[in-house]
Design an enzyme around this catalytic site. Structure first.
Site, mmCIF file in Angstrom:
data_model
loop_
_atom_site.group_PDB
_atom_site.id
_atom_site.type_symbol
_atom_site.label_atom_id
_atom_site.label_comp_id
_atom_site.label_asym_id
_atom_site.label_seq_id
_atom_site.Cartn_x
_atom_site.Cartn_y
_atom_site.Cartn_z
ATOM 1 N N ASP A 19 45.770 2.177 18.809
ATOM 2 C CA ASP A 19 46.479 2.775 17.679
ATOM 3 C C ASP A 19 45.616 2.926 16.817
ATOM 4 O OD1 ASP A 19 48.516 4.238 16.318
ATOM 5 O OD2 ASP A 19 50.142 2.281 16.958
ATOM 6 N N ASP A 47 52.885 -0.267 19.030
ATOM 7 C CA ASP A 47 53.745 -1.514 18.870
ATOM 8 C C ASP A 47 55.454 -0.439 18.645
ATOM 9 O OD1 ASP A 47 53.634 0.911 16.840
ATOM 10 O OD2 ASP A 47 52.725 -0.684 15.387
ATOM 11 N N ASP A 102 55.778 3.669 23.062
ATOM 12 C CA ASP A 102 54.066 3.692 23.281
ATOM 13 C C ASP A 102 54.583 2.746 24.608
ATOM 14 O OD1 ASP A 102 52.724 3.823 21.168
ATOM 15 O OD2 ASP A 102 53.293 2.260 20.237
#
Length: 851
Positions: A324, A598, A602
């Site tokens: 990410d 996070d 996800d």
């Protein structure tokens, strides 16, 4: 689910659900609820705790160990049987608790659901349990509320939503009620509200369009599936099956050869069964657990908490890290990077309040602000302005006496502050909107009328910063006499450009990945332009690489995506389904991937990736779904964990190499003795004793070996490479053969009555020498760092062997005779030949990859 409600005017959505602005009638609720169900997340049918425990025994290596325990009981080796049983139960218990804990992700998702909701029903405003919401309900929402269901906005006022848990977008998203185009990504559905997200500012009226499992968060809960075996677990299973077949064949051949040589059948049966037990590495589960536990402990020191032990090793096999952007590669903190004072550009670190124009620019950002650095409360953009003012030591104590708050039409905010009895209006906002209300400009401390060429230069600078993915704000001010916040005739002061910058150490970590043959891919819900700017800066993106957006992924079939997946370094504007498809395609291309995340969005990707890595600052759902949690949210920590994962696998392979080569030394000794017609050089109790010594402390000590040199300079292992590859199999084969030949040579020339004791002790010495060889496949034993556990293990094993030779009660049990100095010199010289041969090989083949 969003379906297509975002494409149509809100009035059509209201009509579709046969509702009205006054809400549903109470009479209709039960019928709608029977059709759509309650507004809850349904748990999939789970596995019972007992079933989960017995699942831990379903691999071939475990079956082999159970077989070994049974044989040990049959031949009277009760300690061996107890040891194997304890190992099996210990590993099963550990695996059970890890998997049981990993299945708690869905429970964590429920924490994001609202408990109550304010709705309009029968024309009245009522508060109801959020579980009783149905499609068609009219929601009344305000700042501080958690969205209780997916909804289409009917009307709103200055509405900003924190959707970070769903989209990964770090900044609050401004909402409206305008219809959108088809195929709009979730992150850009500005007329939709999603269950579990939070209202930061403003208020809204909306119609519920999705409840329970029909919401976006519901679809995420559905995507969270059970974790499959890791590649490492599959490799252990393969090793167990291979050993099982080899053990059965060898035991049968030895029995047949002994029978043909007229050896007593009962003794041959005991010898064959003892060899079978000896060839099975019952210490393997213990060593694997110890190696993984040591690695996990080391990872914890540098802020990586591993939840599933096998994942620690799988990291070492990683070929792709899908990271990410926000909070992992970047700081997740908007930071001013550039200042523009008309006619001059400055990096923030080069700026000074003494430079003409800088102080007023900082002062505007400081005063025209609703946030606070104390506790870092407020809008990330405003916090960045306060940080820049603080960095340049610009502050003040003037009170805001009037405020004209930001709204989406004006795209700016103004305040009036009083200082020394004088009022000043400070304004910030979108550059063009601020320029539109300025008739003057400050250049080098002088104020003059603003010209069109000044505006053109400002817009060019603004566009340049925007093209570098920076967020740009314009600043202006003017002395005023009263408290009228009318915004006109202002003095343009400059621009501040900000970005969420990369974390320290990330660029070096990505460079380290490149040297280690690991590809880093950025997967983000952010815009492609922003992602590309950061990716370029840290070394993820190079010219020729491909950037794919979620919409583009939707337009590609599986074959097309597979064709380009190795060239894509950035995936932007993606949703949970896209992430799962990316994982599946990477796996199909032969990669082993670590995936970071996070947010709630996800969780499916973290659960389905080979290694799911969650941020400590992330949601509980992400942390429950992941295999590993980063306490410092830092990409560099992932790379350090990959290095430790490689170290773990290296040490496990060292153990396997040692154990199999020593076990096959015993097997070849009996096998060759039978072939050439020698009397049996060992009896069953001696074989089991050697097995106990080698599977014991010396083998376990290899788990404490230091890293190999240049461990991150070699490419990752091939995903489907077995624990025992071709080079190791050859090494195991000739090592076992050398042991057998050396042992049988001394056996053949031994004084009468001492042959069996010499063969027995020579094999033990060979194996104690071999443990030093197995410390590294390429490095000389004399250049390796001191391993106190190994030295201690060898000394204890040697002392135990001396006891079975020289201690009266034991010598009778093990059928040994007292050996003199001459015999010991010969045994030490012959067993040392293995060290000399291996040192010569290492000298000739120093460039071969380490194990």
């Amino acid at each position: 689910m969003v379906d297509e409600f975002y494409m149509h005017p809100s009035e059509e959505t209201v009509d579709f659900f046969k509702s009205s602005i006054d809400g549903l009638s109470s009479d209709a609720i039960s019928d709608i609820q029977s059709e759509y169900g309650r507004n809850i997340l349904v748990e999939p049918e789970g596995v019972s705790k007992l079933s989960l425990f017995f699942e831990q025994f379903k691999d071939f290596l475990t079956y082999i160990l159970v077989f070994a325990a049974v044989i040990s009981l049959l031949i009277g080796e009760i300690p061996d049987a107890i040891l194997i049983t304890v190992i099996l139960l210990g590993n099963a218990t550990l695996g059970f608790f890890q998997e049981y804990k990993a299945e708690q992700a869905l429970e964590s998702i429920k924490e994001y659901l609202s408990l109550s909701a304010t709705v309009r029903r029968d024309g009245k405003i009522v508060s109801i349990n959020a579980e009783d919401l149905v499609p068609g309900d009219i929601l009344l929402l305000e700042a501080g509320n958690k969205i209780p269901a997916d909804a289409r906005i009917i009307s709103c006022n200055n509405l900003f939503i924190d959707e970070s848990m769903l989209t990964g977008e770090s900044l609050p998203v401004e909402k409206n009620n305008a219809a959108l185009d088809k195929k709009t990504p979730i992150a850009e559905c500005f007329n939709m509200l999603f269950m579990g997200t939070d209202i930061v500012r403003g208020n809204a009226t909306a119609i519920v369009v999705g409840t329970g499992m029909r919401t976006e968060i519901g679809s995420i809960a559905r995507l969270i599936d059970t974790k499959e075996q890791t590649y490492f677990q599959k490799k252990l299973d393969i090793l167990g099956k291979t050993l099982g077949k080899v053990v059965l064949v060898i035991a049968l051949i030895v029995f047949v050869l002994g029978a043909l040589s007229n050896e007593p059948l009962v003794e041959m049966a005991l010898i064959s069964l003892s060899l079978a037990v000896a060839a099975i590495p019952e210490g393997l589960p213990a060593v694997v657990t110890i190696s993984l536990s040591l690695g996990v402990r080391k990872m914890a020191i540098f802020n990586a908490i591993v939840k599933r032990l096998p994942a620690a090793e799988t990291l070492g096999s990683c070929t792709v890290i899908c990271s990410d952007k926000t909070g992992t590669i970047t700081k997740n903190m908007m930071t001013v990077r550039m200042l523009y004072i008309p006619g001059q550009e400055l990096f923030i670190e080069d700026a000074s309040a003494d430079v003409a124009g800088v102080q007023i620019l900082m002062k505007i950002g400081f005063y025209c602000n609703s946030s606070s650095l104390e506790g870092r409360i407020g809008d990330p953009t405003e916090l960045a302005l306060l940080d820049s003012a603080q960095a340049l030591e610009v502050s003040g104590h003037s009170a805001q006496v009037a405020i004209n708050p930001f709204d989406s039409e004006r795209k700016r905010m103004s305040v009036i502050c009083t200082e020394d009895g004088k009022n000043t209006l400070y304004c910030k906002g979108a550059t063009e909107q601020v320029l539109n209300i300025c008739d003057r400009i400050m250049i080098e401390g002088e104020i003059r009328p603003i010209l069109q060429e000044d505006k053109d230069a400002i817009i060019r600078t603004n566009d340049k910063y925007a093209s570098m993915a920076m967020r740009v704000l314009g600043f202006a001010y003017s002395p005023v006499s009263g408290l009228d916040t009318k915004e006109d005739n202002l003095i343009f002061a400059g621009l501040q450009a900000m970005i969420d910058p990369p974390k320290d150490g990330v660029k070096d970590a990505i460079s380290k990945c490149a040297h280690a043959g690991i590809r880093v891919v950025m997967i983000t819900g952010d815009h492609a332009l922003t992602a590309k700017a950061i990716a370029k800066e840290v070394g993820i993106f190079s010219e020729g690489d491909i950037v794919l957006t979620g919409i583009e992924i939707d337009q590609m079939d599986d074959k097309s995506l597979l064709a380009v997946v190795k060239k894509v370094t950035i995936y932007a504007r993606v949703n949970p389904e896209h992430k799962l498809r990316i994982i599946q395609t990477l796996r199909e291309s032969g990669d082993i991937m670590a995936m970071t995340g996070d947010g709630v969005n996800d969780a499916p990707a973290l659960k389905n990736a080979d290694i799911g890595v969650a941020m400590n600052s992330g949601t509980d759902v992400a942390k429950e779904s992941a295999d590993m949690v980063l306490l410092d949210d830092n990409f560099a920590t992932i790379v350090a964990s990959v290095e430790e994962g490689r170290h773990i696998f290296d040490n496990i392979r060292k153990f396997v190499r040692y154990l199999l080569s020593t076990n096959f030394g015993e097997v070849f000794t009996i096998f060759l003795a039978s072939l050439v017609g020698f009397p049996l050089p060992l009896v069953a109790v001696q074989i089991l004793w050697i097995n106990l010594l080698t599977d014991g402390l010396p083998a376990l000590s290899l788990a404490f070996e230091d890293k190999e040199p240049a461990i991150m300079e070699r490419p990752p292992r091939k995903p489907h490479e077995n624990i025992v590859d071709r080079s190791m199999a050859i090494n195991i084969g000739y090592t076992g053969l050398i042991m057998a030949i050396g042992t049988l040579y001394l056996y053949s020339i031994a004084p009468e009555g001492k042959g069996m004791t010499i063969a027995f002790t020579t094999l033990v010495l060979f194996q104690l020498v071999n443990v030093f060889n197995c410390r590294s496949f390429t490095e000389s034993v004399f250049s390796r760092r001191y391993n106190k556990y190994l030295i201690g293990a060898v000394l204890i094993s040697l002392a135990l062997q001396l006891m079975v030779i020289y201690a009266d009660p034991l010598s009778g049990v093990f059928r040994t005779e007292v050996l003199g100095a001459r015999e010991w010199v010969l045994m030490i010289l012959v067993s040392s030949s293995l060290l000399i041969i291996e040192e010569a090989r290492k000298l000739l083949f120093t460039k071969r990859p380490s194990l």
